[in-house]
Design a protein around this motif. Structure first.
Motif, PDB file in Angstrom:
ATOM      1  N   ARG A 156      19.796  12.868  48.011  1.00 46.80           N
ATOM      2  CA  ARG A 156      18.817  13.119  46.889  1.00 46.80           C
ATOM      3  C   ARG A 156      17.460  13.673  47.361  1.00 46.80           C
ATOM      4  N   ASP A 157      17.137  13.749  48.705  1.00 45.48           N
ATOM      5  CA  ASP A 157      15.594  14.099  48.911  1.00 45.48           C
ATOM      6  C   ASP A 157      15.633  15.801  49.177  1.00 45.48           C
ATOM      7  N   ARG A 158      16.758  16.375  48.917  1.00 39.62           N
ATOM      8  CA  ARG A 158      17.070  17.948  49.198  1.00 39.62           C
ATOM      9  C   ARG A 158      16.941  18.418  47.828  1.00 39.62           C
ATOM     10  N   GLU A 159      16.959  17.624  46.797  1.00 38.57           N
ATOM     11  CA  GLU A 159      16.774  18.167  45.194  1.00 38.57           C
ATOM     12  C   GLU A 159      15.738  18.929  45.218  1.00 38.57           C
ATOM     13  N   GLY A 160      16.092  20.346  44.513  1.00 42.35           N
ATOM     14  CA  GLY A 160      15.003  21.216  44.213  1.00 42.35           C
ATOM     15  C   GLY A 160      14.834  22.250  45.423  1.00 42.35           C
ATOM     16  N   ALA A 161      15.240  22.017  46.723  1.00 42.13           N
ATOM     17  CA  ALA A 161      15.004  22.633  48.008  1.00 42.13           C
ATOM     18  C   ALA A 161      15.934  23.480  48.216  1.00 42.13           C
ATOM     19  N   LEU A 162      17.072  23.510  47.398  1.00 39.64           N
ATOM     20  CA  LEU A 162      18.155  24.544  47.449  1.00 39.64           C
ATOM     21  C   LEU A 162      18.901  24.942  46.073  1.00 39.64           C
ATOM     22  N   ALA A 163      19.234  26.016  45.861  1.00 37.30           N
ATOM     23  CA  ALA A 163      19.746  26.525  44.520  1.00 37.30           C
ATOM     24  C   ALA A 163      21.268  26.796  44.886  1.00 37.30           C
ATOM     25  N   LEU A 164      22.235  26.311  44.233  1.00 36.66           N
ATOM     26  CA  LEU A 164      23.546  26.557  44.543  1.00 36.66           C
ATOM     27  C   LEU A 164      24.324  27.250  43.391  1.00 36.66           C
ATOM     28  N   ASN A 165      24.776  28.392  43.519  1.00 37.19           N
ATOM     29  CA  ASN A 165      25.529  29.078  42.274  1.00 37.19           C
ATOM     30  C   ASN A 165      27.009  29.008  42.707  1.00 37.19           C
ATOM     31  N   GLY A 166      27.858  28.084  42.213  1.00 42.05           N
ATOM     32  CA  GLY A 166      29.298  28.216  42.337  1.00 42.05           C
ATOM     33  C   GLY A 166      29.708  27.013  43.184  1.00 42.05           C
ATOM     34  N   PRO A 167      31.058  27.075  43.403  1.00 43.03           N
ATOM     35  CA  PRO A 167      31.645  26.062  44.488  1.00 43.03           C
ATOM     36  C   PRO A 167      31.344  26.549  45.763  1.00 43.03           C
ATOM     37  N   VAL A 168      31.384  25.613  46.669  1.00 39.11           N
ATOM     38  CA  VAL A 168      31.001  25.835  48.169  1.00 39.11           C
ATOM     39  C   VAL A 168      31.981  24.758  49.030  1.00 39.11           C
ATOM     40  N   VAL A 169      31.899  25.103  50.177  1.00 43.33           N
ATOM     41  CA  VAL A 169      32.822  24.292  51.558  1.00 43.33           C
ATOM     42  C   VAL A 169      31.597  23.942  52.174  1.00 43.33           C
ATOM     43  N   VAL A 170      31.600  22.462  52.664  1.00 39.85           N
ATOM     44  CA  VAL A 170      30.679  22.166  53.649  1.00 39.85           C
ATOM     45  C   VAL A 170      31.161  22.123  54.845  1.00 39.85           C
ATOM     46  N   VAL A 171      30.252  22.870  55.842  1.00 44.26           N
ATOM     47  CA  VAL A 171      30.793  23.022  57.135  1.00 44.26           C
ATOM     48  C   VAL A 171      29.622  22.322  57.929  1.00 44.26           C
ATOM     49  N   VAL A 172      30.122  21.297  59.146  1.00 47.00           N
ATOM     50  CA  VAL A 172      29.074  20.606  59.583  1.00 47.00           C
ATOM     51  C   VAL A 172      29.070  21.303  61.113  1.00 47.00           C
ATOM     52  N   THR A 173      27.810  21.473  61.735  1.00 48.65           N
ATOM     53  CA  THR A 173      27.802  22.178  62.917  1.00 48.65           C
ATOM     54  C   THR A 173      27.024  21.414  64.088  1.00 48.65           C
ATOM     55  N   VAL A 174      27.097  21.450  65.360  1.00 49.27           N
ATOM     56  CA  VAL A 174      26.022  20.868  66.163  1.00 49.27           C
ATOM     57  C   VAL A 174      25.171  21.791  67.060  1.00 49.27           C
ATOM     58  N   LEU A 175      24.004  21.751  67.222  1.00 44.41           N
ATOM     59  CA  LEU A 175      23.130  22.503  67.928  1.00 44.41           C
ATOM     60  C   LEU A 175      23.125  22.023  69.670  1.00 44.41           C
ATOM     61  N   PRO A 176      22.974  23.057  70.329  1.00 48.64           N
ATOM     62  CA  PRO A 176      22.926  22.656  71.734  1.00 48.64           C
ATOM     63  C   PRO A 176      21.909  21.776  72.021  1.00 48.64           C
ATOM     64  N   SER A 177      20.841  21.835  71.305  1.00 49.01           N
ATOM     65  CA  SER A 177      19.505  20.974  71.708  1.00 49.01           C
ATOM     66  C   SER A 177      18.693  20.633  70.116  1.00 49.01           C
ATOM     67  N   ASP A 178      17.688  19.947  70.367  1.00 47.23           N
ATOM     68  CA  ASP A 178      17.043  19.647  69.265  1.00 47.23           C
ATOM     69  C   ASP A 178      15.585  20.735  69.110  1.00 47.23           C
ATOM     70  N   THR A 179      15.878  21.784  70.283  1.00 43.19           N
ATOM     71  CA  THR A 179      14.749  22.731  70.065  1.00 43.19           C
ATOM     72  C   THR A 179      15.404  24.126  69.997  1.00 43.19           C
ATOM     73  N   PHE A 180      14.464  24.957  69.646  1.00 44.13           N
ATOM     74  CA  PHE A 180      14.796  26.328  69.736  1.00 44.13           C
ATOM     75  C   PHE A 180      13.753  27.324  70.041  1.00 44.13           C
ATOM     76  N   VAL A 181      14.090  28.590  70.498  1.00 44.12           N
ATOM     77  CA  VAL A 181      13.176  29.588  71.009  1.00 44.12           C
ATOM     78  C   VAL A 181      12.936  30.852  69.996  1.00 44.12           C
ATOM     79  N   ALA A 182      11.743  30.971  69.662  1.00 40.99           N
ATOM     80  CA  ALA A 182      11.351  32.276  68.817  1.00 40.99           C
ATOM     81  C   ALA A 182      10.182  32.886  69.493  1.00 40.99           C
ATOM     82  N   ASP A 183       9.990  34.185  69.524  1.00 47.24           N
ATOM     83  CA  ASP A 183       8.957  34.741  70.067  1.00 47.24           C
ATOM     84  C   ASP A 183       8.484  34.268  71.542  1.00 47.24           C
TER      85      ASP A 183
END
Length: 153
Positions: A92-119
């Motif tokens: 429920r807390d994601r309402e309005g954060a994402l607009a979906l148009n049409g049917p979708v399939v849910v894919v669950v992934t796992v990140l290698p860590s809880d951090t990422f590097v950019a610049d």
């Protein structure tokens, strides 16, 4: 109320005086050894082409174009669902954060860590961040793409 497992409160999602309804998320609790999970929504017509668990896909976080990293697919849903059902899955807390148009399939992934590097700077991944998951669903040579009849030889 007591959390079902030990952990650390990582996000408080309410403010003093805010009205709550049943099912509203109040806090996010992270387990000490928890994995960072990313939920992806692919167009439903791609379901037959998406592999099973242990497939690798690429994730780029929004606002950080050079943050691209490979992630491992934990699961691909067997069913294709409509936008309303997908939003119920996300919460429920994601309402309005994402607009979906049409049917979708849910894919669950796992990140290698809880951090990422950019610049060249390391950042923490936060609940609710958005990005783009890319999966290789078909492969063909450039010649096969330009001359589709070659694919059937």
């Amino acid at each position: 109320m007591v959390a079902p497992e030990p952990g650390v409160v990582s996000d408080v999602r309410v403010r003093p005086g805010q009205a709550l309804a049943p099912g509203d998320a109040v806090v996010a609790v992270e387990q000490d050894a928890a994995q960072t999970v990313v939920v992806g929504l692919f167009p439903g017509h791609y379901r037959p082409l998406l592999g099973a668990a242990d497939t690798r896909v690429s994730l780029a976080l929004e606002g950080f174009p050079d943050s691209r990293q490979d992630v491992v697919v934990r699961s691909v849903a067997d069913e294709v669902v409509g936008p309303a059902e997908a939003m119920r899955y996300l919460g429920r807390d994601r309402e309005g954060a994402l607009a979906l148009n049409g049917p979708v399939v849910v894919v669950v992934t796992v990140l290698p860590s809880d951090t990422f590097v950019a610049d060249g700077t390391e950042y923490r991944v936060y609940d609710g961040m958005q990005g783009t998951l890319e999966a290789k669903v078909r492969s063909a040579t450039l010649l096969e793409t330009l001359v589709p009849a070659l694919q059937h030889l």
